[in-house]
Motif scaffolding. Sequence first.
Motif, PDB file in Angstrom:
ATOM      1  N   ASN A   8       0.866  -1.179   0.000  1.00 29.09           N
ATOM      2  CA  ASN A   8       0.000   0.000   0.000  1.00 29.09           C
ATOM      3  C   ASN A   8       0.910   1.239   0.000  1.00 29.09           C
ATOM      4  O   ASN A   8       2.133   1.118   0.176  1.00 29.09           O
ATOM      5  N   PRO A   9       0.379   2.441  -0.198  1.00 30.69           N
ATOM      6  CA  PRO A   9       1.237   3.632  -0.286  1.00 30.69           C
ATOM      7  C   PRO A   9       2.144   3.842   0.928  1.00 30.69           C
ATOM      8  O   PRO A   9       3.318   4.192   0.769  1.00 30.69           O
ATOM      9  N   GLU A  10       1.641   3.600   2.127  1.00 28.42           N
ATOM     10  CA  GLU A  10       2.472   3.771   3.322  1.00 28.42           C
ATOM     11  C   GLU A  10       3.606   2.750   3.348  1.00 28.42           C
ATOM     12  O   GLU A  10       4.758   3.081   3.662  1.00 28.42           O
ATOM     13  N   GLN A  11       3.303   1.506   3.012  1.00 28.14           N
ATOM     14  CA  GLN A  11       4.334   0.465   2.974  1.00 28.14           C
ATOM     15  C   GLN A  11       5.371   0.772   1.891  1.00 28.14           C
ATOM     16  O   GLN A  11       6.576   0.584   2.104  1.00 28.14           O
ATOM     17  N   ALA A  12       4.911   1.249   0.745  1.00 30.77           N
ATOM     18  CA  ALA A  12       5.833   1.587  -0.345  1.00 30.77           C
ATOM     19  C   ALA A  12       6.768   2.714   0.072  1.00 30.77           C
ATOM     20  O   ALA A  12       7.974   2.671  -0.197  1.00 30.77           O
ATOM     21  N   GLN A  13       6.246   3.722   0.750  1.00 32.97           N
ATOM     22  CA  GLN A  13       7.069   4.828   1.220  1.00 32.97           C
ATOM     23  C   GLN A  13       8.110   4.334   2.233  1.00 32.97           C
ATOM     24  O   GLN A  13       9.280   4.719   2.183  1.00 32.97           O
ATOM     25  N   THR A  14       7.690   3.468   3.135  1.00 32.50           N
ATOM     26  CA  THR A  14       8.611   2.901   4.121  1.00 32.50           C
ATOM     27  C   THR A  14       9.689   2.071   3.430  1.00 32.50           C
ATOM     28  O   THR A  14      10.872   2.168   3.762  1.00 32.50           O
TER      29      THR A  14
END
Length: 78
Positions: free
Chosen positions: A9-15
């Motif tokens: 998800n976007p948060e996981q991708a950013q992390t």
Amino acid sequence: MNAEPRWLNPEQAQTWLALWSVFEWLPTRLEAQLKRDSGINLHDYYALAQISMAPEKTLTMTKLAASCDMSPPRGSRT
């Protein structure tokens, strides 16, 4: 069983991208700066740091190699 891959998800991708930067980008930049400023590489700097933090600022070659995750011959060369 051909399940679709579960994408981040976007948060996981950013992390993930931030973590990747630490592992890939940071060591490369640190090494370049160390070579430019002191003429040593990152592994040599780490070995020197281990020695500087050791009691009486000394380590056996075996302990130095183990603390730097390198073979004893590489520790000797360093």
